[in-house]
Design an enzyme around this catalytic site. Structure first.
Site, PDB file in Angstrom:
ATOM      1  N   HIS A 282     -27.821  -0.601 -18.148  1.00  0.00           N
ATOM      2  CA  HIS A 282     -27.062   0.857 -18.539  1.00  0.00           C
ATOM      3  C   HIS A 282     -26.844   1.768 -17.900  1.00  0.00           C
ATOM      4  O   HIS A 282     -27.303   3.068 -18.094  1.00  0.00           O
ATOM      5  CB  HIS A 282     -28.003   1.482 -19.743  1.00  0.00           C
ATOM      6  CG  HIS A 282     -28.315   0.212 -20.914  1.00  0.00           C
ATOM      7  ND1 HIS A 282     -27.726  -0.713 -21.895  1.00  0.00           N
ATOM      8  CD2 HIS A 282     -29.569   0.395 -21.577  1.00  0.00           C
ATOM      9  CE1 HIS A 282     -28.647  -1.463 -22.824  1.00  0.00           C
ATOM     10  NE2 HIS A 282     -29.721  -0.289 -22.596  1.00  0.00           N
ATOM     11  N   ASP A 333     -28.561  -7.315 -24.970  1.00  0.00           N
ATOM     12  CA  ASP A 333     -29.587  -6.654 -25.499  1.00  0.00           C
ATOM     13  C   ASP A 333     -30.353  -6.226 -26.894  1.00  0.00           C
ATOM     14  O   ASP A 333     -31.442  -7.035 -26.625  1.00  0.00           O
ATOM     15  CB  ASP A 333     -28.546  -5.026 -25.191  1.00  0.00           C
ATOM     16  CG  ASP A 333     -29.905  -3.680 -25.101  1.00  0.00           C
ATOM     17  OD1 ASP A 333     -30.838  -4.213 -25.020  1.00  0.00           O
ATOM     18  OD2 ASP A 333     -29.447  -2.457 -24.699  1.00  0.00           O
TER      19      ASP A 333
END
Ligand code: ZN
Length: 467
Positions: A282, A333
């Protein structure tokens, strides 16, 4: 590195070669390729322009399997359960509160059942390795298990059960926020200091083999300080993967600026630690200087498009990062998707929507978007995993996908069109067979232990949903 133990005792004996009419090799698509591997599952020869021998296993389309560089396996159990609007403006932080409530209940047996289901799904869609960012260390009361590595070992056991390769990353999680804020009570299962992490890494060392690597993951600069990370890296063996959540939310960037005077990526880059071992998960909110710093460091930017979309994180600055020569990889994720195709497609579509442009993920040497994305994510994912994967070359793992040549989308196709067609032409799963370390674990779209894995997962979900 030790040989794999008896991980595959229960797998059928497989032939140690595969003949592909078309195989995606590092030099591009090649015809009539024989792939051969040894008992350990490492490719020993990749020979194009050869002839099939009778009785040899054959395939039409063969591509290297993808590394999934970011996973929290237990979150698979809550996929789809947080899509209800609340009274307040629903945000990442309200999602996180729900995730914590869930995380407080999961037992070692349950995490193994969930991870096995997830990994079988990942394999079915073309992931042949996973990097597990693992922070459920302690028991629900907040004490370490008798075996401190219990939860991590269960996740590794699930990987071995399904056959997927794994990079286990025990997570350093000491603080609730910048400025060394003490953890909240509902973060008690994650609580670890430097000594705890080194003890966990040490305890897991004996699990290292051809299918299993051990690295480390400071959770974020919110949850671990630069000084702590430096301490861990001083002791960690060379070349082990180091992953971190870096700049997922604007609020996180603002809090970092307020506490340190720097943005998260800037703070990490200025520490001098960044190099090719690192995976920045991220790296969503970077300014131009940060984009250049990450690209120049050789670190991988771990992009998790479907989760970032689900959580409303924002867009990664893909064109500038490509321009700067940066490495990318993809991760599922929170597992709202288990498909690398969906991850890559939405990476590109997000950019098109943001920029009102087409064919963003490309450069002068590779104008085909599907090819650019698959190859870039293969390389970045392999680097982030710390394992010899991501290309069909001698010395690398025999991790291969056989695509469904009978599917209408792929019939009569020229090889140059294959990746674009696969990624941008629909939602049927075109992965037919999957080999990991030379062992076939997906046959005709099904995992070889699918029934027992699904039944254990169903039992686990009945327990969790009745909480
Ligand atoms: Zn994450």
């Amino acid at each position: 590195m030790s040989q794999h133990h008896q991980l595959y005792q229960h797998f059928p004996q497989n032939p140690q070669s595969l003949f592909a009419q078309h195989a995606l090799l590092p030099q591009g698509w090649m015809k009539n390729v024989r792939l051969q591997w040894d008992q350990a599952g490492n490719l020993t020869a990749v020979t194009p322009d050869t002839i099939a021998v009778s009785g040899e296993t054959q395939a039409t389309w063969v591509v290297p399997g993808m590394s999934n560089l970011h996973s929290h396996a237990f979150q698979r159990a809550m996929a789809g359960m947080t899509e209800i609007a609340g009274d307040s403006k629903d945000s990442f932080w309200t999602w996180r509160d729900l995730m914590y409530r869930y995380a407080l209940h999961i037992t070692p047996g349950q995490i193994q059942a969930i991870a096995a289901q997830l990994y079988a799904e990942c394999l079915r869609h073309g992931y042949t390795g996973v990097c597990e960012f693992h922070y459920l260390h302690r028991d629900p009361a907040g004490a370490f298990y008798a075996r401190p590595e219990e939860m991590a070992a269960r996740v590794i056991a699930a990987a071995h059960q399904t056959g997927i390769g794994i990079t286990m990353l025990p997570v350093l999680y000491s603080y609730a926020d910048f400025g060394a804020q003490p953890l909240r009570d509902d973060q008690r299962r994650f609580s670890t200091g430097v000594d705890d992490i080194l003890r966990l890494v040490n305890a897991l060392e004996s699990q290292r083999d051809w299918q299993t690597e051990i690295g480390v993951a400071p959770h974020s600069l919110r949850a671990a300080s630069i000084a702590q990370i430096q301490e861990v890296l001083r002791v960690l063996p060379d070349r082990r993967p180091v992953h971190i959540h870096i700049a997922e939310q604007v609020r996180e960037v603002d809090a970092c600026l307020a506490a340190t005077g720097k943005r998260p990526v800037e703070l990490l880059a200025d520490s001098g630690m960044l190099d090719q071992r690192w995976c920045l998960v991220h790296a969503t909110h970077m300014n131009k200087d940060e984009v250049r710093a990450v690209a120049a460091s050789g670190a991988v930017a771990g992009i998790c498009t479907t989760t970032e979309g689900n959580l409303g994180d924002g867009f990664f600055d893909l064109p500038d990062y490509i321009e700067a020569g940066g490495c990318i990889g993809i991760g599922s994720d929170s597992h709202v998707s288990q498909s690398p195709v969906e991850e890559l497609r939405w990476l590109e579509y997000g950019q098109r929507l943001r920029l009102q442009a087409r064919n963003v993920a490309s450069h002068q040497q590779q104008r085909r978007v599907g090819d650019f994305l698959w190859q870039a994510a293969l390389q970045g994912g392999a680097q982030a995993s710390g394992r010899k994967v991501g290309q069909l070359s001698s010395g690398y793992r025999a991790d291969m996908l056989v695509l469904d040549a009978t599917h209408p989308n792929l019939t009569g196709l020229h090889c140059d069109e294959l990746l674009n067609t696969w990624i941008f032409s629909g939602n049927d799963n075109l992965v037919r067979h999957v080999y990991v370390g030379g062992r076939q674990v997906i046959v005709d779209g099904r995992h070889i232990q699918q029934a027992s894995i699904q039944s254990a997962y169903a039992d686990c979900m009945r327990e969790l949903r009745s909480l």
